[in-house]
Motif scaffolding. Structure first.
Motif, PDB file in Angstrom:
ATOM      1  N   TYR A  22       2.355   2.605 -37.399  1.00 57.38           N
ATOM      2  CA  TYR A  22       2.113   1.174 -37.234  1.00 57.38           C
ATOM      3  C   TYR A  22       0.616   0.905 -37.209  1.00 57.38           C
ATOM      4  N   LEU A  23       0.234  -0.222 -37.778  1.00 58.11           N
ATOM      5  CA  LEU A  23      -1.142  -0.708 -37.682  1.00 58.11           C
ATOM      6  C   LEU A  23      -1.198  -1.700 -36.532  1.00 58.11           C
ATOM      7  N   VAL A  24      -2.061  -1.438 -35.582  1.00 61.24           N
ATOM      8  CA  VAL A  24      -2.302  -2.363 -34.469  1.00 61.24           C
ATOM      9  C   VAL A  24      -3.683  -2.954 -34.709  1.00 61.24           C
ATOM     10  N   SER A  25      -3.717  -4.214 -35.156  1.00 57.86           N
ATOM     11  CA  SER A  25      -4.969  -4.896 -35.474  1.00 57.86           C
ATOM     12  C   SER A  25      -5.485  -5.624 -34.248  1.00 57.86           C
ATOM     13  N   VAL A  26      -6.753  -5.440 -33.949  1.00 64.24           N
ATOM     14  CA  VAL A  26      -7.388  -6.102 -32.815  1.00 64.24           C
ATOM     15  C   VAL A  26      -8.021  -7.396 -33.316  1.00 64.24           C
ATOM     16  N   ILE A  27      -7.651  -8.502 -32.706  1.00 63.27           N
ATOM     17  CA  ILE A  27      -8.084  -9.833 -33.138  1.00 63.27           C
ATOM     18  C   ILE A  27      -9.044 -10.400 -32.101  1.00 63.27           C
ATOM     19  N   PHE A  28     -10.190 -10.901 -32.571  1.00 67.37           N
ATOM     20  CA  PHE A  28     -11.194 -11.425 -31.650  1.00 67.37           C
ATOM     21  C   PHE A  28     -11.780 -12.710 -32.215  1.00 67.37           C
TER      22      PHE A  28
ATOM     23  N   VAL B 172      -3.174   8.412 -34.492  1.00 67.82           N
ATOM     24  CA  VAL B 172      -3.399   8.772 -35.887  1.00 67.82           C
ATOM     25  C   VAL B 172      -4.867   8.545 -36.217  1.00 67.82           C
ATOM     26  N   PHE B 173      -5.335   7.318 -35.976  1.00 63.41           N
ATOM     27  CA  PHE B 173      -6.715   6.965 -36.314  1.00 63.41           C
ATOM     28  C   PHE B 173      -7.020   5.620 -35.670  1.00 63.41           C
ATOM     29  N   ALA B 174      -8.294   5.369 -35.377  1.00 65.23           N
ATOM     30  CA  ALA B 174      -8.702   4.073 -34.842  1.00 65.23           C
ATOM     31  C   ALA B 174     -10.156   3.826 -35.192  1.00 65.23           C
ATOM     32  N   GLY B 175     -10.554   2.580 -35.147  1.00 66.25           N
ATOM     33  CA  GLY B 175     -11.945   2.257 -35.397  1.00 66.25           C
ATOM     34  C   GLY B 175     -12.257   0.815 -35.073  1.00 66.25           C
ATOM     35  N   GLY B 176     -13.510   0.581 -34.751  1.00 66.49           N
ATOM     36  CA  GLY B 176     -14.003  -0.781 -34.563  1.00 66.49           C
ATOM     37  C   GLY B 176     -14.716  -1.218 -35.831  1.00 66.49           C
ATOM     38  N   LEU B 177     -14.760  -2.498 -36.060  1.00 61.93           N
ATOM     39  CA  LEU B 177     -15.383  -3.040 -37.267  1.00 61.93           C
ATOM     40  C   LEU B 177     -16.570  -3.914 -36.917  1.00 61.93           C
ATOM     41  N   ALA B 178     -17.558  -3.929 -37.798  1.00 54.35           N
ATOM     42  CA  ALA B 178     -18.711  -4.819 -37.629  1.00 54.35           C
ATOM     43  C   ALA B 178     -18.265  -6.271 -37.801  1.00 54.35           C
ATOM     44  N   ALA B 179     -19.125  -7.192 -37.430  1.00 50.59           N
ATOM     45  CA  ALA B 179     -18.822  -8.622 -37.510  1.00 50.59           C
ATOM     46  C   ALA B 179     -18.510  -9.039 -38.952  1.00 50.59           C
ATOM     47  N   PRO B 180     -17.701 -10.081 -39.137  1.00 51.61           N
ATOM     48  CA  PRO B 180     -17.307 -10.522 -40.474  1.00 51.61           C
ATOM     49  C   PRO B 180     -18.477 -10.835 -41.398  1.00 51.61           C
TER      50      PRO B 180
ATOM     51  N   LEU C  51     -10.611  -9.722 -37.660  1.00 51.99           N
ATOM     52  CA  LEU C  51     -10.223  -8.355 -37.353  1.00 51.99           C
ATOM     53  C   LEU C  51     -11.427  -7.619 -36.785  1.00 51.99           C
ATOM     54  N   ALA C  52     -11.346  -7.242 -35.522  1.00 52.62           N
ATOM     55  CA  ALA C  52     -12.461  -6.604 -34.834  1.00 52.62           C
ATOM     56  C   ALA C  52     -12.330  -5.083 -34.792  1.00 52.62           C
ATOM     57  N   GLY C  53     -11.126  -4.593 -34.997  1.00 54.59           N
ATOM     58  CA  GLY C  53     -10.875  -3.160 -34.964  1.00 54.59           C
ATOM     59  C   GLY C  53      -9.398  -2.906 -35.150  1.00 54.59           C
ATOM     60  N   PHE C  54      -9.004  -1.646 -35.038  1.00 58.63           N
ATOM     61  CA  PHE C  54      -7.603  -1.319 -35.271  1.00 58.63           C
ATOM     62  C   PHE C  54      -7.276   0.057 -34.714  1.00 58.63           C
ATOM     63  N   TRP C  55      -5.994   0.265 -34.506  1.00 57.41           N
ATOM     64  CA  TRP C  55      -5.432   1.586 -34.253  1.00 57.41           C
ATOM     65  C   TRP C  55      -4.349   1.817 -35.295  1.00 57.41           C
ATOM     66  N   VAL C  56      -4.213   3.010 -35.772  1.00 57.81           N
ATOM     67  CA  VAL C  56      -3.026   3.434 -36.502  1.00 57.81           C
ATOM     68  C   VAL C  56      -2.324   4.403 -35.558  1.00 57.81           C
TER      69      VAL C  56
END
Length: 107
Positions: free
Chosen positions: A3-9, A37-45, A72-77
């Motif tokens: 599953y993709l767990v998308s972090v919303i900010f 599985v994998f996770a990461g934070g993302l830079a600003a849009p 989308l601010a980050g995610f977990w798989v």
């Protein structure tokens, strides 16, 4: 199943020290319980580049694909036995990072 767990900010900025500590604890739990599985934070849009290569020449556009208050601010798989387990884990992830999350299964 994965599953993709998308972090919303909806604000600029990184996680606070307390939020990052809670995220680290949650990540450690995912690893320990074999959900990681994998996770990461993302830079600003504003750092995004959209590429459209559907025609003769690739078109590169600065900025996000979609103008929106939330992003989308980050995610977990994660791996989970079923959707119920994934939703429970996602609820705990939402609490840890202090943000909304969205859960979607991989096909």
């Amino acid at each position: 199943m994965q599953y993709l767990v998308s972090v919303i900010f909806d604000r600029d900025g990184l996680a606070t020290e307390d939020e990052q500590a809670a995220i680290d604890v949650f990540n450690d739990r995912l690893v320990a319980e074999d959900h990681w599985v994998f996770a990461g934070g993302l830079a600003a849009p504003g750092t995004a580049t959209v590429i459209d290569n559907r025609s003769e020449e690739a078109l590169f556009t600065d900025g996000p694909f979609l103008e929106s208050k939330e992003y989308l601010a980050g995610f977990w798989v994660i791996q989970a036995a079923d959707l119920d387990v994934a939703l429970k884990l996602a609820a705990e992830g939402s609490k840890a990072c202090n943000r909304k999350v969205e859960v979607r299964p991989f096909l």
